[in-house]
Write an enzyme that holds these catalytic residues in place. Structure first.
Site, PDB file in Angstrom:
ATOM      1  N   SER A  91       0.886  -1.038  -0.052  1.00 44.17           N
ATOM      2  CA  SER A  91      -0.050   0.038   0.056  1.00 44.17           C
ATOM      3  C   SER A  91       0.792   1.312   0.000  1.00 44.17           C
ATOM      4  O   SER A  91       0.381   2.224   0.026  1.00 44.17           O
ATOM      5  CB  SER A  91      -0.900  -0.114   1.295  1.00 44.17           C
ATOM      6  OG  SER A  91      -1.983  -0.660   0.869  1.00 44.17           O
ATOM      7  N   PHE A 155     -12.963 -13.629  -2.175  1.00 44.32           N
ATOM      8  CA  PHE A 155     -11.795 -13.033  -2.449  1.00 44.32           C
ATOM      9  C   PHE A 155     -10.587 -13.667  -1.613  1.00 44.32           C
ATOM     10  O   PHE A 155      -9.719 -14.014  -2.212  1.00 44.32           O
ATOM     11  CB  PHE A 155     -11.832 -11.787  -2.601  1.00 44.32           C
ATOM     12  CG  PHE A 155     -10.461 -11.134  -3.158  1.00 44.32           C
ATOM     13  CD1 PHE A 155     -10.227 -11.050  -4.690  1.00 44.32           C
ATOM     14  CD2 PHE A 155      -9.521 -10.706  -2.283  1.00 44.32           C
ATOM     15  CE1 PHE A 155      -9.343 -10.447  -5.142  1.00 44.32           C
ATOM     16  CE2 PHE A 155      -8.386 -10.242  -2.817  1.00 44.32           C
ATOM     17  CZ  PHE A 155      -8.141 -10.005  -4.239  1.00 44.32           C
ATOM     18  N   ALA A 156     -10.752 -13.423  -0.316  1.00 44.45           N
ATOM     19  CA  ALA A 156      -9.825 -13.912   0.598  1.00 44.45           C
ATOM     20  C   ALA A 156      -9.449 -15.438   0.669  1.00 44.45           C
ATOM     21  O   ALA A 156      -8.453 -15.764   0.854  1.00 44.45           O
ATOM     22  CB  ALA A 156     -10.236 -13.453   1.972  1.00 44.45           C
ATOM     23  N   THR A 158      -9.344 -17.173  -1.914  1.00 45.08           N
ATOM     24  CA  THR A 158      -8.455 -17.626  -3.094  1.00 45.08           C
ATOM     25  C   THR A 158      -6.996 -17.388  -2.536  1.00 45.08           C
ATOM     26  O   THR A 158      -6.043 -17.665  -3.397  1.00 45.08           O
ATOM     27  CB  THR A 158      -9.022 -16.679  -4.537  1.00 45.08           C
ATOM     28  OG1 THR A 158      -8.470 -15.465  -4.034  1.00 45.08           O
ATOM     29  CG2 THR A 158     -10.407 -17.064  -4.508  1.00 45.08           C
ATOM     30  N   TYR A 196     -10.578   1.967   5.927  1.00 45.46           N
ATOM     31  CA  TYR A 196      -9.555   1.736   5.029  1.00 45.46           C
ATOM     32  C   TYR A 196      -9.951   0.779   3.960  1.00 45.46           C
ATOM     33  O   TYR A 196     -10.395  -0.390   4.366  1.00 45.46           O
ATOM     34  CB  TYR A 196      -8.328   1.190   5.708  1.00 45.46           C
ATOM     35  CG  TYR A 196      -7.012   1.315   4.858  1.00 45.46           C
ATOM     36  CD1 TYR A 196      -6.089   2.418   4.789  1.00 45.46           C
ATOM     37  CD2 TYR A 196      -6.773  -0.027   3.977  1.00 45.46           C
ATOM     38  CE1 TYR A 196      -4.913   2.210   4.114  1.00 45.46           C
ATOM     39  CE2 TYR A 196      -5.620   0.198   3.284  1.00 45.46           C
ATOM     40  CZ  TYR A 196      -4.626   1.028   3.433  1.00 45.46           C
ATOM     41  OH  TYR A 196      -3.553   1.041   2.568  1.00 45.46           O
ATOM     42  N   SER A 197     -10.112   1.258   2.651  1.00 44.82           N
ATOM     43  CA  SER A 197     -10.648   0.322   1.700  1.00 44.82           C
ATOM     44  C   SER A 197      -9.637   0.223   0.362  1.00 44.82           C
ATOM     45  O   SER A 197      -9.400   1.560  -0.042  1.00 44.82           O
ATOM     46  CB  SER A 197     -12.138   1.024   1.180  1.00 44.82           C
ATOM     47  OG  SER A 197     -12.457   0.227  -0.055  1.00 44.82           O
ATOM     48  N   ASN A 198      -9.030  -0.782  -0.071  1.00 43.80           N
ATOM     49  CA  ASN A 198      -8.367  -0.951  -1.006  1.00 43.80           C
ATOM     50  C   ASN A 198      -8.990  -0.360  -2.467  1.00 43.80           C
ATOM     51  O   ASN A 198      -8.318  -0.191  -3.386  1.00 43.80           O
ATOM     52  CB  ASN A 198      -7.701  -2.435  -1.240  1.00 43.80           C
ATOM     53  CG  ASN A 198      -6.655  -2.556  -0.108  1.00 43.80           C
ATOM     54  OD1 ASN A 198      -5.501  -1.671  -0.060  1.00 43.80           O
ATOM     55  ND2 ASN A 198      -6.854  -3.335   0.661  1.00 43.80           N
ATOM     56  N   GLY A 340       2.927  -0.594   3.984  1.00 43.38           N
ATOM     57  CA  GLY A 340       2.300  -1.555   2.928  1.00 43.38           C
ATOM     58  C   GLY A 340       2.547  -2.970   3.249  1.00 43.38           C
ATOM     59  O   GLY A 340       3.696  -3.500   3.688  1.00 43.38           O
TER      60      GLY A 340
END
Length: 382
Positions: A91, A155-156, A158, A196-198, A340
């Site tokens: 990040s 998603f996680a 995977t 916090y959002s990617n 990050g």
């Protein structure tokens, strides 16, 4: 203390961004101009003792540069880490993306008050998401309320062991990542809170392309990497390898810090996109943040915007600007930067407001280690 989140959701507990506490500039002590990094080296060794395979760090104070390593860069061969190691910075990519958007604002090509809808019609829609109500500023300071795609459970999954081995080389388009987020309800109404959002920075990268006609990667290369001579810094796209010199990266590929350790060095970073796909080294990160904080990349107005922070909801003593974290350490020293994390890699880069004292380092393991202790040691000597 670090805010723990991850580009891989709950799978890898990696430090995505450092904590921060704003204090008035007049009250912030100046970091000591010392050449003794004994405490920093001890904190690095402690991280290795706690289970991090290896650490590489570079600190710069004025014209003096200090480099150190601890532990292994390759658990199979026992080879040590190198001070010149390239590594995935996760990040920290966000600061580069925000810098480009603020440069575009300075050029009059966009406004932070523009809506997402203006530049990406229909992209942020679904289950209560509405790009007509979300500004670019909301994206950059994480007040948009957009659900983070990395928090999506499928998603996680995977990126647990079986899923990672099956999908580590998959290419994911930004639109696909945003679509994952749109399948969920927003976290809150735009501007009502902080989370916090990617997804925010995936959208921000798409806005850069809409405004310029070029990929966010190309804009970062032309506007930041080349002018600053960041020769170890790259935006890899779908390239799965890390340039040499580099160490191996390791993860548990589980929601716990126990069990087997796996080599996760090779992966397709498109799953991180403009939220966290970049590669760099410690010297380049120090050069970048020092240049940023001393006004070499942004005019005063835009740098002030970047340093205008909001509280991080639910996390004591944390404030977040526009892709830039703001923290006061236990000894009162005030630093700016970002952290990050991505599979097998936890990184931090911070600098004082005058850009004179910078520190960047990397753990090549994502399940343990106290990155805050390294920062505290460098600036506070403990």
């Amino acid at each position: 203390m670090s805010l723990r989140s991850g580009l891989t959701g709950a799978v890898a507990t990696v430090a995505v961004t450092a904590v921060a506490l704003t204090v008035p500039a007049a009250a912030a002590p100046r970091a000591a101009d010392h050449a003794d990094h004994t405490a920093t080296r001890q904190a690095m060794d402690a991280a290795v003792t706690a289970g991090v395979p290896g650490v590489t760090a570079t600190a710069r104070q004025g014209s003096i540069t200090w480099r150190a390593t601890s532990g292994a860069g390759d658990l199979r061969t026992g080879a040590p880490r190198s001070p010149q190691d390239h590594y995935r910075v996760g990040s920290i990519t966000k600061t580069f993306v925000s810098t480009v958007l603020l440069q575009l604002e300075a050029e009059g090509r966009l406004s932070l008050d523009d809506t997402v809808e203006k530049w990406l019609p229909g992209t942020v829609r679904g289950n209560g998401h509405d790009g007509r109500r979300i500004t670019l500023r909301n994206l950059l300071n994480h007040t948009s309320g957009i659900f983070s795609y990395t928090a999506d459970e499928p998603f996680a999954r995977t990126h647990t062991l079986d899923g990672f081995l099956e999908h580590r080389y998959d290419t994911l388009k930004p639109e696909e990542l945003v679509a994952v987020a749109m399948s969920h309800e927003p976290d809150f109404a735009p501007g009502a809170s902080w989370n916090y959002s990617n997804t925010n920075y995936v959208v921000a990268g798409m806005v850069i392309e809409s405004v310029t006609g070029h990929s966010y990667a190309q804009e970062i290369r032309e506007r930041i990497i080349k002018p600053l001579g960041l020769h170890a810094t790259s935006v890899p796209g779908t390239r799965s390898t890390v340039p040499q010199p580099s160490s191996r990266a390791y993860g548990k590929l589980a929601t716990t810090a126990t069990g087997a350790t796996y080599d996760v060095t090779e992966l397709n970073p498109s799953m991180a996109s403009s939220a966290g796909e970049m590669i760099s080294d410690s010297a380049d990160l120090n050069r970048f943040y020092s240049a940023l904080l001393t006004g070499k990349l942004l005019p005063p107005k835009q740098l002030k915007e970047m340093k205008t922070t909001v509280p991080a909801r639910g996390i004591p003593n944390v404030r977040y600007g526009l892709g830039l974290t703001d923290r006061t350490l236990s000894c009162g020293v005030h630093v700016w930067g970002h952290g990050g994390g991505i599979h097998g890699s936890v990184s931090e880069a911070v600098t004082t407001a005058d850009g004179r004292h910078s520190l960047a380092f990397n753990f090549n393991g994502d399940w343990t280690g106290d990155s805050d202790a390294v920062i505290e040691a460098e600036y506070c000597g403990k």
